[in-house]
Design a protein around this motif. Sequence first.
Motif, PDB file in Angstrom:
ATOM      1  N   ASP A  53      41.015  79.234 120.611  1.00 15.49           N
ATOM      2  CA  ASP A  53      41.182  78.813 119.269  1.00 15.49           C
ATOM      3  C   ASP A  53      39.793  78.852 118.686  1.00 15.49           C
ATOM      4  O   ASP A  53      38.752  78.527 119.312  1.00 15.49           O
ATOM      5  N   SER A  54      39.642  78.764 117.496  1.00 19.73           N
ATOM      6  CA  SER A  54      38.307  78.839 116.926  1.00 19.73           C
ATOM      7  C   SER A  54      37.446  77.245 117.073  1.00 19.73           C
ATOM      8  O   SER A  54      36.366  77.275 116.882  1.00 19.73           O
ATOM      9  N   TRP A  55      38.237  76.406 117.722  1.00 22.68           N
ATOM     10  CA  TRP A  55      37.473  75.082 117.824  1.00 22.68           C
ATOM     11  C   TRP A  55      37.130  75.255 119.449  1.00 22.68           C
ATOM     12  O   TRP A  55      36.328  74.219 119.857  1.00 22.68           O
ATOM     13  N   GLY A  56      37.325  76.189 119.999  1.00 19.62           N
ATOM     14  CA  GLY A  56      36.795  76.266 121.504  1.00 19.62           C
ATOM     15  C   GLY A  56      37.730  75.958 122.504  1.00 19.62           C
ATOM     16  O   GLY A  56      37.515  75.826 123.898  1.00 19.62           O
ATOM     17  N   ASP A  57      38.796  75.295 122.138  1.00 23.41           N
ATOM     18  CA  ASP A  57      40.028  74.904 123.154  1.00 23.41           C
ATOM     19  C   ASP A  57      40.558  76.147 123.880  1.00 23.41           C
ATOM     20  O   ASP A  57      40.830  77.295 123.123  1.00 23.41           O
ATOM     21  N   CYS A  58      40.648  76.198 124.907  1.00 24.01           N
ATOM     22  CA  CYS A  58      41.207  77.377 125.806  1.00 24.01           C
ATOM     23  C   CYS A  58      42.356  76.897 126.881  1.00 24.01           C
ATOM     24  O   CYS A  58      42.465  75.743 127.126  1.00 24.01           O
ATOM     25  N   ILE A  95      50.272  83.684 120.117  1.00 20.73           N
ATOM     26  CA  ILE A  95      49.388  84.689 119.336  1.00 20.73           C
ATOM     27  C   ILE A  95      50.062  84.800 117.873  1.00 20.73           C
ATOM     28  O   ILE A  95      49.601  84.645 116.814  1.00 20.73           O
ATOM     29  N   LEU A  96      51.421  84.942 117.755  1.00 26.33           N
ATOM     30  CA  LEU A  96      52.230  85.521 116.893  1.00 26.33           C
ATOM     31  C   LEU A  96      52.434  84.010 116.009  1.00 26.33           C
ATOM     32  O   LEU A  96      52.628  84.097 114.682  1.00 26.33           O
ATOM     33  N   ASN A  97      52.385  83.041 116.318  1.00 28.93           N
ATOM     34  CA  ASN A  97      52.631  81.778 115.606  1.00 28.93           C
ATOM     35  C   ASN A  97      51.791  80.700 115.394  1.00 28.93           C
ATOM     36  O   ASN A  97      51.846  79.732 114.553  1.00 28.93           O
ATOM     37  N   VAL A  98      50.526  81.055 115.872  1.00 30.61           N
ATOM     38  CA  VAL A  98      49.491  79.952 115.764  1.00 30.61           C
ATOM     39  C   VAL A  98      48.153  80.698 114.950  1.00 30.61           C
ATOM     40  O   VAL A  98      47.756  81.796 115.742  1.00 30.61           O
ATOM     41  N   ARG A  99      47.659  80.117 114.215  1.00 28.81           N
ATOM     42  CA  ARG A  99      46.767  81.010 113.482  1.00 28.81           C
ATOM     43  C   ARG A  99      45.195  80.435 114.032  1.00 28.81           C
ATOM     44  O   ARG A  99      45.082  79.687 114.788  1.00 28.81           O
ATOM     45  N   SER A 100      44.619  81.479 114.181  1.00 28.67           N
ATOM     46  CA  SER A 100      43.165  81.745 114.624  1.00 28.67           C
ATOM     47  C   SER A 100      43.104  81.565 116.227  1.00 28.67           C
ATOM     48  O   SER A 100      42.239  80.780 116.799  1.00 28.67           O
ATOM     49  N   VAL A 101      44.209  81.880 116.837  1.00 26.76           N
ATOM     50  CA  VAL A 101      44.317  81.977 118.333  1.00 26.76           C
ATOM     51  C   VAL A 101      43.956  83.452 118.785  1.00 26.76           C
ATOM     52  O   VAL A 101      44.399  84.468 118.086  1.00 26.76           O
ATOM     53  N   PHE A 102      43.308  83.909 119.718  1.00 26.63           N
ATOM     54  CA  PHE A 102      42.955  85.070 120.333  1.00 26.63           C
ATOM     55  C   PHE A 102      42.608  85.080 121.806  1.00 26.63           C
ATOM     56  O   PHE A 102      42.622  83.842 122.435  1.00 26.63           O
ATOM     57  N   ILE A 103      42.834  86.237 122.403  1.00 20.05           N
ATOM     58  CA  ILE A 103      42.821  86.353 123.950  1.00 20.05           C
ATOM     59  C   ILE A 103      41.165  86.181 124.180  1.00 20.05           C
ATOM     60  O   ILE A 103      40.391  86.817 123.643  1.00 20.05           O
ATOM     61  N   ALA A 104      40.892  85.220 124.995  1.00 15.74           N
ATOM     62  CA  ALA A 104      39.610  84.809 125.310  1.00 15.74           C
ATOM     63  C   ALA A 104      39.258  85.901 126.561  1.00 15.74           C
ATOM     64  O   ALA A 104      40.115  86.437 127.204  1.00 15.74           O
ATOM     65  N   SER A 105      38.011  86.521 126.424  1.00 13.14           N
ATOM     66  CA  SER A 105      37.393  87.339 127.606  1.00 13.14           C
ATOM     67  C   SER A 105      36.238  87.135 128.139  1.00 13.14           C
ATOM     68  O   SER A 105      35.293  87.071 127.144  1.00 13.14           O
ATOM     69  N   GLY A 106      36.166  86.711 129.454  1.00 14.02           N
ATOM     70  CA  GLY A 106      34.733  86.368 129.832  1.00 14.02           C
ATOM     71  C   GLY A 106      33.594  87.679 129.765  1.00 14.02           C
ATOM     72  O   GLY A 106      32.512  87.507 129.722  1.00 14.02           O
ATOM     73  N   GLU A 107      34.415  88.663 129.968  1.00  9.90           N
ATOM     74  CA  GLU A 107      33.748  90.075 129.976  1.00  9.90           C
ATOM     75  C   GLU A 107      32.869  90.372 128.634  1.00  9.90           C
ATOM     76  O   GLU A 107      31.902  90.846 128.415  1.00  9.90           O
ATOM     77  N   LEU A 108      33.447  89.777 127.394  1.00 14.31           N
ATOM     78  CA  LEU A 108      32.943  90.000 126.028  1.00 14.31           C
ATOM     79  C   LEU A 108      32.076  88.840 125.985  1.00 14.31           C
ATOM     80  O   LEU A 108      31.551  88.711 124.421  1.00 14.31           O
TER      81      LEU A 108
END
Length: 53
Positions: free
Chosen positions: A18-23, A35-48
């Motif tokens: 999430d945007s606060w850095g919690d993973c 992802i569909l129900n929580v705002r500002s959540v995204f798939i984290a990627s170490g490669e990126l």
Amino acid sequence: MTAHTAGCAEPAELEIADSWGDCVWGCPGHVEETILNVRSVFIASGELGGLAA
């Protein structure tokens, strides 16, 4: 933030953040639901570069 529900038998394959850095790691079904129900959540990627990018 909880993506992988206790008692779920599926393997935790995806990491979301999430945007606060919690993973958290979760199975594809629970990650999709989150992802569909929580705002500002995204798939984290170490490669990126994760949140650093």
